[in-house]
Design a protein around this motif. Structure first.
Motif, PDB file in Angstrom:
ATOM      1  N   LEU A  66       0.819  -1.208   0.000  1.00  0.00           N
ATOM      2  CA  LEU A  66       0.000   0.000   0.000  1.00  0.00           C
ATOM      3  C   LEU A  66       0.855   1.260   0.000  1.00  0.00           C
ATOM      4  CD1 LEU A  66      -2.820   1.250   0.132  1.00  0.00           C
ATOM      5  CD2 LEU A  66      -2.724   1.022   2.630  1.00  0.00           C
ATOM      6  N   ALA A  67       1.942   1.272   0.778  1.00  0.00           N
ATOM      7  CA  ALA A  67       2.815   2.448   0.815  1.00  0.00           C
ATOM      8  C   ALA A  67       3.442   2.711  -0.547  1.00  0.00           C
ATOM      9  CB  ALA A  67       3.901   2.268   1.881  1.00  0.00           C
ATOM     10  N   SER A  68       3.835   1.651  -1.247  1.00  0.00           N
ATOM     11  CA  SER A  68       4.394   1.814  -2.593  1.00  0.00           C
ATOM     12  C   SER A  68       3.332   2.330  -3.564  1.00  0.00           C
ATOM     13  CB  SER A  68       4.953   0.480  -3.103  1.00  0.00           C
ATOM     14  OG  SER A  68       6.061   0.070  -2.335  1.00  0.00           O
ATOM     15  N   ALA A  69       2.096   1.885  -3.371  1.00  0.00           N
ATOM     16  CA  ALA A  69       1.009   2.372  -4.221  1.00  0.00           C
ATOM     17  C   ALA A  69       0.789   3.863  -4.005  1.00  0.00           C
ATOM     18  CB  ALA A  69      -0.270   1.597  -3.919  1.00  0.00           C
ATOM     19  N   VAL A  70       0.831   4.306  -2.747  1.00  0.00           N
ATOM     20  CA  VAL A  70       0.696   5.732  -2.453  1.00  0.00           C
ATOM     21  C   VAL A  70       1.853   6.508  -3.079  1.00  0.00           C
ATOM     22  CG1 VAL A  70       0.723   7.455  -0.600  1.00  0.00           C
ATOM     23  CG2 VAL A  70      -0.641   5.389  -0.354  1.00  0.00           C
ATOM     24  N   LEU A  71       3.058   5.950  -2.997  1.00  0.00           N
ATOM     25  CA  LEU A  71       4.223   6.614  -3.590  1.00  0.00           C
ATOM     26  C   LEU A  71       4.072   6.734  -5.107  1.00  0.00           C
ATOM     27  CD1 LEU A  71       7.126   7.710  -2.988  1.00  0.00           C
ATOM     28  CD2 LEU A  71       7.954   5.422  -3.525  1.00  0.00           C
ATOM     29  N   TRP A 234      -6.303   0.009  -4.981  1.00  0.00           N
ATOM     30  CA  TRP A 234      -6.608  -1.412  -4.845  1.00  0.00           C
ATOM     31  C   TRP A 234      -5.980  -2.224  -5.976  1.00  0.00           C
ATOM     32  CZ3 TRP A 234      -7.484  -4.673  -1.347  1.00  0.00           C
ATOM     33  CH2 TRP A 234      -8.110  -5.890  -1.584  1.00  0.00           C
ATOM     34  N   GLN A 235      -6.022  -1.702  -7.193  1.00  0.00           N
ATOM     35  CA  GLN A 235      -5.401  -2.403  -8.313  1.00  0.00           C
ATOM     36  C   GLN A 235      -3.895  -2.551  -8.100  1.00  0.00           C
ATOM     37  OE1 GLN A 235      -6.453  -0.465 -11.994  1.00  0.00           O
ATOM     38  NE2 GLN A 235      -8.654  -0.688 -11.641  1.00  0.00           N
ATOM     39  N   GLN A 236      -3.263  -1.481  -7.613  1.00  0.00           N
ATOM     40  CA  GLN A 236      -1.823  -1.538  -7.363  1.00  0.00           C
ATOM     41  C   GLN A 236      -1.495  -2.536  -6.259  1.00  0.00           C
ATOM     42  OE1 GLN A 236       0.262   0.028  -9.248  1.00  0.00           O
ATOM     43  NE2 GLN A 236       2.172   0.466  -8.171  1.00  0.00           N
ATOM     44  N   VAL A 237      -2.315  -2.549  -5.204  1.00  0.00           N
ATOM     45  CA  VAL A 237      -2.099  -3.492  -4.102  1.00  0.00           C
ATOM     46  C   VAL A 237      -2.291  -4.932  -4.574  1.00  0.00           C
ATOM     47  CG1 VAL A 237      -3.072  -4.315  -1.923  1.00  0.00           C
ATOM     48  CG2 VAL A 237      -2.605  -1.889  -2.240  1.00  0.00           C
ATOM     49  N   LEU A 238      -3.344  -5.175  -5.362  1.00  0.00           N
ATOM     50  CA  LEU A 238      -3.586  -6.530  -5.855  1.00  0.00           C
ATOM     51  C   LEU A 238      -2.429  -7.021  -6.715  1.00  0.00           C
ATOM     52  CD1 LEU A 238      -7.381  -6.505  -6.803  1.00  0.00           C
ATOM     53  CD2 LEU A 238      -6.282  -7.637  -4.858  1.00  0.00           C
ATOM     54  N   ARG A 239      -1.821  -6.124  -7.467  1.00  0.00           N
ATOM     55  CA  ARG A 239      -0.683  -6.508  -8.292  1.00  0.00           C
ATOM     56  C   ARG A 239       0.548  -6.799  -7.449  1.00  0.00           C
ATOM     57  NH1 ARG A 239      -0.090  -1.584 -12.095  1.00  0.00           N
ATOM     58  NH2 ARG A 239       1.665  -2.782 -12.929  1.00  0.00           N
ATOM     59  N   TYR A 294      12.844   9.592  -6.962  1.00  0.00           N
ATOM     60  CA  TYR A 294      13.420   9.989  -8.261  1.00  0.00           C
ATOM     61  C   TYR A 294      12.791   9.175  -9.384  1.00  0.00           C
ATOM     62  CZ  TYR A 294      16.670   9.610 -12.153  1.00  0.00           C
ATOM     63  OH  TYR A 294      17.206   9.553 -13.410  1.00  0.00           O
ATOM     64  N   PHE A 295      12.754   7.856  -9.224  1.00  0.00           N
ATOM     65  CA  PHE A 295      12.163   7.019 -10.260  1.00  0.00           C
ATOM     66  C   PHE A 295      10.656   7.244 -10.355  1.00  0.00           C
ATOM     67  CE2 PHE A 295      16.109   4.592  -9.590  1.00  0.00           C
ATOM     68  CZ  PHE A 295      16.483   4.350 -10.906  1.00  0.00           C
ATOM     69  N   ALA A 296       9.985   7.479  -9.211  1.00  0.00           N
ATOM     70  CA  ALA A 296       8.533   7.642  -9.206  1.00  0.00           C
ATOM     71  C   ALA A 296       8.092   8.864  -9.985  1.00  0.00           C
ATOM     72  CB  ALA A 296       8.017   7.725  -7.767  1.00  0.00           C
ATOM     73  N   GLY A 368      10.936  -0.813  -9.542  1.00  0.00           N
ATOM     74  CA  GLY A 368       9.876  -1.179 -10.470  1.00  0.00           C
ATOM     75  C   GLY A 368       8.501  -0.761  -9.970  1.00  0.00           C
ATOM     76  N   CYS A 369       8.237  -0.992  -8.677  1.00  0.00           N
ATOM     77  CA  CYS A 369       6.939  -0.618  -8.108  1.00  0.00           C
ATOM     78  C   CYS A 369       6.733   0.893  -8.159  1.00  0.00           C
ATOM     79  CB  CYS A 369       6.834  -1.112  -6.670  1.00  0.00           C
ATOM     80  SG  CYS A 369       6.702  -2.909  -6.523  1.00  0.00           S
ATOM     81  N   SER A 370       7.800   1.661  -7.908  1.00  0.00           N
ATOM     82  CA  SER A 370       7.673   3.115  -7.939  1.00  0.00           C
ATOM     83  C   SER A 370       7.351   3.626  -9.336  1.00  0.00           C
ATOM     84  CB  SER A 370       8.962   3.772  -7.425  1.00  0.00           C
ATOM     85  OG  SER A 370      10.031   3.585  -8.333  1.00  0.00           O
ATOM     86  N   LEU A 371       7.696   2.828 -10.357  1.00  0.00           N
ATOM     87  CA  LEU A 371       7.368   3.175 -11.739  1.00  0.00           C
ATOM     88  C   LEU A 371       6.028   2.591 -12.190  1.00  0.00           C
ATOM     89  CD1 LEU A 371      10.901   2.562 -13.264  1.00  0.00           C
ATOM     90  CD2 LEU A 371       9.712   4.743 -13.253  1.00  0.00           C
ATOM     91  N   GLY A 372       5.389   1.835 -11.275  1.00  0.00           N
ATOM     92  CA  GLY A 372       4.141   1.171 -11.647  1.00  0.00           C
ATOM     93  C   GLY A 372       4.356  -0.151 -12.353  1.00  0.00           C
ATOM     94  N   TRP A 373       5.587  -0.651 -12.344  1.00  0.00           N
ATOM     95  CA  TRP A 373       5.917  -1.920 -12.986  1.00  0.00           C
ATOM     96  C   TRP A 373       6.068  -2.991 -11.908  1.00  0.00           C
ATOM     97  CZ3 TRP A 373      10.558   0.437 -16.112  1.00  0.00           C
ATOM     98  CH2 TRP A 373      10.050   1.301 -17.093  1.00  0.00           C
ATOM     99  N   VAL A 374       5.002  -3.681 -11.606  1.00  0.00           N
ATOM    100  CA  VAL A 374       5.039  -4.716 -10.574  1.00  0.00           C
ATOM    101  C   VAL A 374       5.378  -6.045 -11.232  1.00  0.00           C
ATOM    102  CG1 VAL A 374       3.740  -5.889  -8.768  1.00  0.00           C
ATOM    103  CG2 VAL A 374       3.329  -3.459  -9.230  1.00  0.00           C
TER     104      VAL A 374
END
Length: 440
Positions: A66-71, A234-239, A294-296, A368-374
């Motif tokens: 969840l924290a990564s999703a918020v980021l 929720w989508q980010q967390v599920l991934r 930086y990556f986010a 990867g998560c900070s870029l949305g690449w899970v």
């Protein structure tokens, strides 16, 4: 002259200041760990090691990325183009709505640690012959600490996005000093696993309270969640959830195996060697506070590639330096742990290798998560599970050395999977990368 924003003068200066402060924080934390190791009987330290392991599992199950999703979402909000999610959402009220939706989701996830950690923690402690009252106390403290840490991780993502590095430094220093003083006082009384866990809970609670006060002006939360960002979160967390669960369980398998098949003394030795991993905490703090944001913020493809190359080069150099230090001066490193743990020279380098590889792989996964690449679960877990099972079959799981060999092999598998996945994503055509970056 610009390599990229990751290594410009301003960022290098910020990195130096932040790393220096984190070195001081971890030095204080290391002293606190030494106080605990030297003051606590091996049996109690074994219970404490198991409690810390369970607290880590509870924190991950209660958060699931969840924290990564918020980021990731917050990074898009703060850097998006006018007319999209960016400029309007960069207001305090909009950031507050994101946090409020994240809080609502966090409360829904809170049932998982209760269902999983309570029976597991109680079973392990009872197996190691802990008294019933202490089993109940440690289990309750594990759940409470994890709950506070999960909420704190969400708030911390906001502080990092807002660039509140100085505030975070001051908070880290003050909390670390407070915990050191509390543990030193407890050591003069009767420090056991339960009291040490109470100190950990107190430190986490104070840190959360101060962070909430600091970010309140820039993240004005509504009274109730609006649901505006619920679906995206929720989508980010599920991934991320399958990988989050896999990572936390795989990192603790060796401790649980030695807790089931080994003695409390061996569990204590694993925990004591873990106290020497303060360097990895420094690295984790620096990367989380400076590298991941930086990556986010979605830099250009060439900048992302150079940043990834620099990140990998740093961790490769770190691994070599740590193994050289462990080989040349093991006794100097082990001296601080006291007489109970001075004979672990052979196990030391395996601990250093496991810690460095885990930090390296974890950083790449977080990038990867900070870029949305899970990373897909099917790509990550099978190789890691196969490596863990193979290592467990080939080593003596009742020994400290065997425990860290398993951790090293598991961490190496995770590192290779994360590196391969990121390399593939970075090699995609620029148009595909741009499209991924613009996806909410």
């Amino acid at each position: 002259m610009s390599l990229n924003d990751l290594v410009n003068r301003r960022r290098l200066g910020l990195l130096t200041r932040f790393a220096s402060t984190q070195m001081a924080v971890q030095a204080i934390g290391f002293l606190a760990g030494v106080v605990v190791v030297r003051s606590m009987e091996p049996t109690q330290y074994g219970y404490y090691t198991l409690a810390l392991s369970m607290a880590g599992v509870a924190a991950v199950l209660g958060e699931l990325g969840l924290a990564s999703a918020v980021l990731a979402l917050g990074g898009r909000l703060l850097s998006g183009p006018p007319g999209a999610m960016g400029m309007a959402a960069a207001q305090p009220a909009a950031m507050g709505r994101l946090v409020a939706d994240a809080e609502a989701l966090r409360r829904r996830l809170a049932v998982l640690p209760v269902l999983v950690v309570v029976p597991a923690c109680a079973t392990l402690l009872l197996w190691q012959q802990a008294e019933m009252w202490q089993v109940a106390a440690l289990t309750a403290l594990v759940l409470a600490t994890a709950a506070v840490q999960v909420r704190g991780s969400v708030v911390l993502s906001v502080t990092r996005l807002l660039g509140r590095v100085t505030m975070q430094q001051k908070l880290d220093l003050s909390i670390s000093l407070g915990k050191l003083l509390a543990l030193a006082l407890a050591a003069n009384l009767a420090l056991d696993a339960t009291l040490a866990c109470v100190v950990n809970l107190g430190g986490a609670a104070v840190a959360l309270f101060l962070m909430l006060r600091a970010v309140a002006p820039d993240a004005q939360q509504p009274i109730v969640a609006t649901g505006e960002y619920r679906s995206a979160l929720w989508q980010q967390v599920l991934r991320q959830a399958p990988n989050s669960i896999y990572y936390v369980l795989s990192s603790q398998v060796a401790v649980w195996l030695i807790g089931i098949f080994g003695s409390t003394q061996h569990v204590a030795e694993v925990g004591a060697l873990g106290r020497l991993s303060a360097l990895f905490a420094v690295i984790g703090s620096v990367t989380a506070a400076l590298v991941l944001p930086y990556f986010a913020r979605r830099k250009a493809g060439a900048e992302l590639t150079r940043g990834l190359i620099l990140t990998n080069a740093f961790f490769a150099l770190l691994l070599v330096l740590l193994l050289t230090l462990g080989w040349l001066a093991p006794n100097a490193l082990l001296w601080v742990l006291g007489g109970h743990y001075g004979g672990l020279q052979a196990e030391l380098n395996w601990m250093l290798a496991a810690g460095a590889l885990a930090a390296w792989g974890g950083t790449l996964y977080s990038v990867g998560c900070s870029l949305g690449w899970v990373m897909p679960f099917w790509l990550n877990a099978p190789a890691g599970l196969a490596a863990t099972v193979l290592a467990a079959l080939l080593v003596d799981v009742t020994t400290v050395r065997g425990s860290f060999i398993i951790n090293s092999v598991t961490a190496l598998a995770g590192l290779l999977a994360s590196a391969g996945y990121l390399a593939w994503k970075f090699r995609r055509p620029a148009s595909a990368v741009q499209a991924a970056n613009e996806t909410p």
